[in-house]
Design a protein around this motif. Structure first.
Motif, PDB file in Angstrom:
ATOM      1  N   ALA B  35      30.460  27.229  34.256  1.00 39.09           N
ATOM      2  CA  ALA B  35      29.659  27.596  32.970  1.00 39.09           C
ATOM      3  C   ALA B  35      29.428  29.180  32.826  1.00 39.09           C
ATOM      4  N   ALA B  36      28.968  29.663  34.151  1.00 41.46           N
ATOM      5  CA  ALA B  36      28.580  31.120  34.085  1.00 41.46           C
ATOM      6  C   ALA B  36      29.749  32.134  34.068  1.00 41.46           C
ATOM      7  N   LYS B  37      30.889  31.372  34.665  1.00 44.72           N
ATOM      8  CA  LYS B  37      32.031  32.200  34.648  1.00 44.72           C
ATOM      9  C   LYS B  37      32.335  32.533  33.187  1.00 44.72           C
ATOM     10  N   GLU B  39      30.731  32.274  30.566  1.00 47.89           N
ATOM     11  CA  GLU B  39      29.832  32.976  29.845  1.00 47.89           C
ATOM     12  C   GLU B  39      30.147  34.405  30.047  1.00 47.89           C
ATOM     13  N   ARG B  42      33.110  35.541  27.952  1.00 48.47           N
ATOM     14  CA  ARG B  42      32.593  35.845  26.611  1.00 48.47           C
ATOM     15  C   ARG B  42      31.890  37.164  26.470  1.00 48.47           C
ATOM     16  N   ALA B  43      30.921  37.535  27.549  1.00 47.19           N
ATOM     17  CA  ALA B  43      30.248  38.774  27.453  1.00 47.19           C
ATOM     18  C   ALA B  43      31.181  39.872  27.551  1.00 47.19           C
ATOM     19  N   ARG B 109      38.544  25.043  31.578  1.00 54.66           N
ATOM     20  CA  ARG B 109      37.294  25.864  31.038  1.00 54.66           C
ATOM     21  C   ARG B 109      37.440  27.252  31.085  1.00 54.66           C
ATOM     22  N   ALA B 113      38.539  30.083  28.163  1.00 54.81           N
ATOM     23  CA  ALA B 113      37.778  31.203  27.961  1.00 54.81           C
ATOM     24  C   ALA B 113      38.689  32.463  28.082  1.00 54.81           C
ATOM     25  N   GLU B 144      36.629  29.911  22.243  1.00 51.19           N
ATOM     26  CA  GLU B 144      35.465  29.819  23.296  1.00 51.19           C
ATOM     27  C   GLU B 144      34.759  31.471  23.592  1.00 51.19           C
ATOM     28  N   ALA B 145      35.457  32.383  23.273  1.00 52.94           N
ATOM     29  CA  ALA B 145      34.908  33.796  23.528  1.00 52.94           C
ATOM     30  C   ALA B 145      34.843  34.632  22.240  1.00 52.94           C
ATOM     31  N   SER B 147      33.007  35.345  18.627  1.00 52.46           N
ATOM     32  CA  SER B 147      31.863  35.529  18.014  1.00 52.46           C
ATOM     33  C   SER B 147      31.976  36.247  16.745  1.00 52.46           C
TER      34      SER B 147
END
Lengths: 420, 529, 355
Positions: B35-37, B39, B42-43, B109, B113, B144-145, B147
């Protein structure tokens, strides 16, 4: 007709009858062959090299030969050289039993290595039980069986299906909540799906969140079914996943249609429980990357043992010219390879080739499997403990190791999740 | 003085916030959990989108490295590549990676992403508008990434009309969770513009937590519209599936119909001629790949005449060696042709092997065209339908307008009279077998992109082809077409309801029952045999 | 009809075998001329094939009706006896059939009722295939469906049956079929005496059918069948009803095939829908064609020779068998119109080749 019985007629008919009986004795050159020459011990193979299972099963006899050559190069087993007797049951289930009987009674083999589909194993089961022989069975299967005459070299669902499904239902795997079970119509898929339904019921997943469909073995037209999968996947309720238990040629047919209808593994991952590297030999897997399988060995397993095995296989293919790919190594190959070595080690330990002694000595020996795990038989059953790998299909028709187990979990013969 | 200023300037560069951010972003990719990866990816996409061209290029290098599996994590930092050739992830300067640098594991996942992030960054880095169009299409599915800030930044710098035409609706669709109800309604309309079940689900899931009544109403209306289109799509999809199944049956049965119509010979080896056609296509593929690799995409077209000839040749040989002596014994020809089929299967098995042959899939048989609702026209089946159509038209033309066709029709209607009129019946038979076998070869080419090609591939078509021929009526081509369409369509209608087996069983029983009532089939042959 | 000499040879061989088997396989089993249970098993299987070939020859060689779906009747007999053995094992010995376990059933479906009774099963073996044959034959012969059409449709029928039986939810074991038989009429499966006794029963049945059909084809009924084969239209024109002779022969043929199946399955220990595949049914026709249709002896010889060859070859040169079979069929069908009986000793009367 009206002549009645003459001496000439009687002689002729007697001769014909003897000829008939004599002709019927042809199927067994073994009567003339002695039971076992002084310095050889025989191992029998029951793997089809023709028919529906030929593409994947045929290579297993070659692996047994390769393992036998390795052992012979090291002096054989207790001084006896191994001779491998191969047969071709032609994917015809009764013929497996027939040839099994022949190998045991005529060729007097010390052990049998055979069968892929559960049907074939079930047809050989009465034969080995009646003669108290040993069948080393290299495929992962549905469990619900524990015969002392079968050495189960590969995993029951507790150590093959469940770890993969748990992975998919976990955070790393996408938190799957809805399941489409698609299988070939015979005992293995039906039993697996029964256990899965029981498992999901125990986790509180309602019946509306799964679907179950079966196709005949060898079915190739998945157009309508994949439409149904798409429809199921697009409905609300959470991440959908396909649990695929079709076998043989249906696997590449399914994946080809899946890719053609534009479904991505990132949206609807497929857990192909019987999918092997060999099944993707004819497909372009760029569009299929991300689908999963679960076996006790993957070609991508790291470690010197695997490198050595793959090199040995490539060399064997080059030397003997068998029509298989020397650069593809699948789980059943490694399982049967383990089986030959486990048998040899147990026989050495027991100091005898007799089945009861070999069986008794088996739990106390172990073998370094090319997968990197040390495998050995359980003390209270004839199951062999194996490691668990979850593989992810990549762009070059191979499976990357997504996850592997810490050690070798104890196989559970009779699943607690069986319904009814 | 100048030196001190220079040194200070350099020191500031090295310690600039941009650099510190990059280090943090690349280190985040090495977080332990999946999950952190995701995220972190995405960042990274956001940083690249908002940070300007250089930042976007840097971010994309990292994302591409993750997808290509060349990203490495070590205690000292993150790297791209291995050993001495590695680059430091933050600075992209050469920096040997330590030996304990671990490969970043990739699962679905992370793949999703990464695909999303790569597509988002493409909007800022690629000068080719076509690439940006493709990236936007990818972003539709892979959010997923994505926004709103990324989309707004993209819209701010985008100049190409074709890309803007896709970006604006995408942004509208992202507004489903906006604070303003009008924006939500607009989002629903934008989503409903593409009437698929997936979008309907998206709307229904959003409506589940929707407080505003007008938005609810708009949503319900939109879902109704989508439902109508989905139903239409389903109907068309069934029709299309039936048509494609029918075309496969027709290709398999056309040759059989001709041979049976003319000579009453049932060729149990017809499936194997199909197999020979498919194998011939494979040989053509290998030849093209060796001699003219640039034309590899057209090997299927080149293979059409080749497969026709190959199968026709085998048919002629079979006729000369076997069938010629069995003309007055139709039941024996069944057994003889069965033996030929067994022989062919095993010859192929021992010479080439049992494995499924690998076929390159040219662009015209890959993927599909989305038409309406969830109906996708898959191109490989379209190819088969096209070949079937062409084959049928070709046969009709041959029969109508060539001397050979005339001879065939004459011999089929009244062999004795045709002979009396000077037509060599035997020779016509031979040509007919060549034609019939050749058609099966064409079927092999059409089926290569659809089914597995192995020695046993033909055995699945025998019973179905017979049913088509028998149902359609001896010697009637139109009958064969109608019969294949009927059988194909009924099969496809029943399948989703009761399964593939039930469909086949019902169809076969219907055909058998029909034959009992009307043994001569749909279109009875005119004239006496 | 057929060469009288050949007919008697075969009859006496079968009789000799039937009498010799229990002795050579029983008390004399271990000795030099004894017959091992394995060999007895093979002989028994071949005998059931001979029975099956007789059944097909009756309607093809003598009535001119080619069936490429006789495997259907064979399999019916096999399935019925298998159901009996499984039910009997379940009811009397508590052995739960596999198909119940993996389908998750707690009891067997309704159609399994009464199968633990052998008389019930035996009656069904005689009645059910007969009824199916009668029904299908009546519909087809009345509509004058014949020749190639009839053959293809019998293929389709057995194919349909195969598809249905492959489904696991029809309650017949699906793809797995049925195996794990415990006992039959008190004989334990796997015991050596069982193999010998079953083989004896098979050769005995083959002998009985051989003699019975031999009588039948020599009777006026048999001559009627041959007339139907040679020119049905003419016979009809002469005022005879051709449907009933064909139907009678067809039904009898189906029942004999079912009996063959019921004898075959206990000897192989498993039944599986593969028996219903079109290829198996075609192989039966190949036996008859090769041996010489139109003579019962030919059918028996064809079945024995080909099956023996197959058993022999698949044991040690499995790759070779399909080639030998296909070339043999082509050569015989093309070159020898009456099958191997064309090679028979000169002086034997042969049937004129009608079609």
């Amino acid at each position: 007709m009206t002549k009645g019985l003459t001496r000439r007629g009687l002689l002729r008919t007697a001769g014909a009858s003897l000829l008939g009986v004599g002709a019927a004795s042809f199927p067994m050159p073994g009567l003339i062959r002695s039971a076992r020459a002084a310095d050889t011990v025989k191992l029998g193979c029951l793997f089809s090299s023709s028919g529906a299972m030929a593409n994947v099963e045929g290579r297993l006899t070659s692996v047994v030969r390769m393992a036998a050559e390795e052992l012979n190069a090291g002096g054989g087993v207790m001084g006896s050289m191994i001779e491998v007797v191969g047969t071709d049951p032609a994917s015809d289930w009764p013929l497996y039993a027939q040839l099994g009987r022949q190998l045991i009674e005529q060729d007097q083999v010390a052990a049998l290595f055979g069968c892929w589909t559960s049907v074939s194993r079930k047809s050989v089961l009465p034969v080995v039980e009646q003669s108290d022989a040993l069948l080393y069975y290299p495929l992962h299967f549905e469990g619900e069986e524990n015969s002392k005459n079968v050495v189960y070299l590969n995993s029951p669902p507790s150590s093959s299906v469940l770890p993969a499904v748990e992975y998919l239902m976990g955070p790393d795997g996408g938190e799957a909540k809805r399941f489409f079970m698609l299988g070939s119509d015979y005992v293995w898929p039906r039993t697996i799906n029964q256990q899965l339904k029981g498992y999901w019921a125990s986790k509180g997943i309602p019946e509306t969140d799964w679907r179950e469909e079966y196709v005949p073995v060898g079915h190739s037209n998945f157009q309508t079914l994949i439409n149904q999968i798409r429809e199921f996947a697009d409905q609300p309720g959470g991440q959908p996943v396909v649990i695929l238990t079709v076998v043989g040629n249906s696997i590449p047919d399914f994946f080809r249609e899946f890719a053609n209808q534009g479904i991505s593994a990132l949206d609807v991952p497929v857990l192909g429980l019987d999918a092997l590297e060999a099944d993707f030999e004819g497909l372009d897997t760029a569009a299929l990357a991300g689908h999963l399988n679960c076996w006790a060995y993957l070609q991508s397993a790291a470690g010197p043992g695997n490198d050595k095995f793959k090199a040995a296989w490539a060399k064997h293919v080059a030397d003997t010219g068998v029509p298989y790919r020397g650069d593809v190594a699948i789980d059943p190959m490694v399982s049967v390879y383990d089986g030959v070595h486990l048998w040899a080690l147990a026989a050495e330990k027991a100091g005898s080739f007799a089945v009861p002694e070999v069986r008794a000595a088996s739990p106390s020996v172990s073998f370094a499997c090319p997968s990197g795990y040390e495998v050995s038989m359980m003390a209270d059953s004839t199951y062999v403990k194996r490691g668990v790998f979850i593989g992810s299909l990549n762009e070059t028709q191979g499976f990357d190791t997504l996850w592997q187990s810490e050690g070798t979990p104890d196989p559970v013969a009779f699943s607690p999740y069986m319904q009814g | 003085m100048l030196l001190i200023r220079l040194l200070t300037f350099l020191a500031c560069l090295g310690a600039s916030p941009a650099f510190a951010e990059r280090a943090a972003l690349s280190a985040a990719l090495c977080a332990p959990s999946v999950a952190a990866k995701a995220e972190a990816l995405r960042a990274l996409a956001e940083a690249g989108a908002l940070g300007g061209a250089a930042e976007a290029a840097w971010a994309q290098t990292l994302v591409v490295a993750v997808e290509a599996r060349s990203f490495r994590c070590a205690t000292g930092g993150a790297f791209i590549g291995e050993g001495d050739a590695a680059l430091d992830a933050a600075t992209l300067a050469p920096s040997p990676a330590p030996i304990d640098a671990a490969e970043m594991p990739i699962n679905n996942r992370i793949r999703a992403a990464a695909a999303s992030a790569a597509a988002a960054l493409t909007l800022f880095t690629d000068v080719d508008p076509a690439a940006r169009v493709e990236a936007t299409t990818t972003l539709e599915r892979r959010r997923e990434a994505l926004s709103l800030s990324i989309l707004d930044a993209a819209l701010a710098v985008e100049t190409d009309a074709s890309v803007l035409a896709l970006l604006k609706p995408l942004r509208a669709r992202m507004m489903l969770v906006d604070l303003a109800p009008e924006n939500r309604i607009r989002a629903i309309e934008a989503i409903a513009a593409d009437a698929t079940l997936r979008n309907r689900t998206m709307i229904s899931e959003a409506l589940a937590t929707e407080p505003d009544a007008t938005v609810q109403a708009a949503g319900a209306a939109a879902m109704e519209r989508i439902d109508r289109l989905i139903v239409i799509g389903k109907g068309l999809s069934t029709l299309y599936s039936g048509l494609s199944y029918a075309s496969v049956l027709l290709l398999a049965a056309l040759g059989l119909a001709i041979i049976f119509g003319l000579m009453g010979v049932i060729n149990l080896a017809q499936g194997e001629f199909i197999m020979i056609g498919a194998y011939a296509a494979w040989f053509v593929q290998n030849a093209v790949r060796a001699v003219m690799p640039g034309l590899i995409d057209w090997y299927l077209i080149i293979a059409l005449p080749m497969s026709f000839l190959a199968a026709a040749l085998v048919g002629v040989v079979m006729e000369a060696l076997v069938l010629r002596r069995l003309y007055d014994r139709p039941l024996m020809t069944l057994l003889a042709t069965w033996a030929v089929s067994l022989l062919l299967i095993n010859l192929v098995r021992v010479t080439i092997g049992t494995q499924n042959l690998e076929f390159h899939q040219p662009f015209y048989v890959v993927g599909g065209i989305h038409v309406v609702g969830d109906f996708i026209v898959t191109l490989n089946r379209l190819f088969a339908i096209a070949i079937a159509g062409l084959a049928f038209v070709g046969v009709v033309l041959v029969l109508r307008y060539t001397t050979f066709g005339l001879n065939m029709r004459a011999v089929a209607q009244n062999r004795a009279m045709a002979g009396a009129a000077g037509i060599d019946a035997r020779r016509t038979d031979r040509m007919a077998i060549a034609l019939g076998s050749g058609l099966a070869g064409l079927a092999g080419v059409a089926l290569a992109p659809l089914y597995n090609v192995n020695p046993n591939m033909g055995t699945g078509f025998i019973v179905d082809s017979f049913m088509v021929v028998v149902l359609g009526g001896v010697g009637s081509l139109l009958g064969a077409v109608i019969a294949s369409f009927g059988i194909g369509q009924i099969n496809v209608i029943i399948e989703p309801l009761y399964g593939a087996v039930a469909a086949k069983v019902v169809v076969l029983l219907l055909v058998i029952a029909f034959i009992q009532r009307r043994p001569e089939g749909l279109f009875a042959p005119k004239g006496r045999r | 009809m057929g060469g009288g000499m050949l007919f008697r040879t075969i009859a006496i061989s079968l009789a000799a075998l039937t009498l010799a088997l229990p002795i050579l396989g029983g008390p004399l089993a271990g000795s030099g001329i004894g017959i091992s249970p394995y060999l007895a098993n093979i002989i028994g299987q071949i005998a059931t094939f001979a029975l099956l070939a007789i059944a097909l020859d009756l309607i093809w060689g003598f009535a001119g009706v080619l069936s490429l779906g006789h495997g259907l009747f064979f399999a019916m007999g096999g399935y019925l006896i298998a159901m009996h053995m499984l039910k009997e094992g379940y009811v009397n010995a508590g052995v739960v059939p596999d198909l119940m376990t993996f389908m998750g059933w707690t009891e067997l479906p309704g159609h399994w009722a009464f199968f633990e009774s052998f008389p019930y099963t035996a009656a069904l073996i005689l009645i059910l295939p007969g009824m199916l044959a009668f029904a299908y034959g009546w519909m087809s012969f009345r509509s004058r469906v014949s020749g190639v059409y009839f053959a293809i449709i019998t293929q389709a029928l057995t194919y349909v049956a195969m598809l249905l039986m492959f489904r696991n939810d029809t309650g017949f074991g699906g793809n797995n079929g049925m195996t794990g038989f415990v006992s039959l009429l008190g004989l334990q499966m796997g015991a050596p005496q069982t193999a010998v006794l079953l083989a004896t029963a098979s050769t005995g049945a083959a002998l009985a059918a051989f003699l019975l059909c031999g009588q039948l084809v020599r009777s006026p009924f048999g001559r009627m069948l041959v007339a139907v084969r040679d020119d049905e239209a003419r016979l009809r024109f002469l005022g005879y009803d051709t449907v009933w002779p064909k139907l009678a022969a067809w039904t009898l043929s189906g029942v004999i095939a079912a009996i063959a199946g019921a004898l075959y399955v206990p000897q192989v220990g498993i039944i599986n829908p593969r028996l219903l595949s079109p290829e198996v049914s075609i192989e039966i026709a190949v036996w008859v064609a090769l041996g010489g249709r139109g003579t019962l002896s030919g059918a028996v010889i064809g079945a024995v020779v080909i099956s023996a060859l197959k058993f022999w070859l698949t044991g040690f040169a499995p790759d070779l068998w399909p080639f030998i079979l296909s070339i043999l069929v082509i050569v015989v069908v093309v070159g020898l119109p009456n099958g191997l009986s064309d090679l028979r000793l000169p002086g034997l009367r042969r049937m004129r080749d009608g079609r």
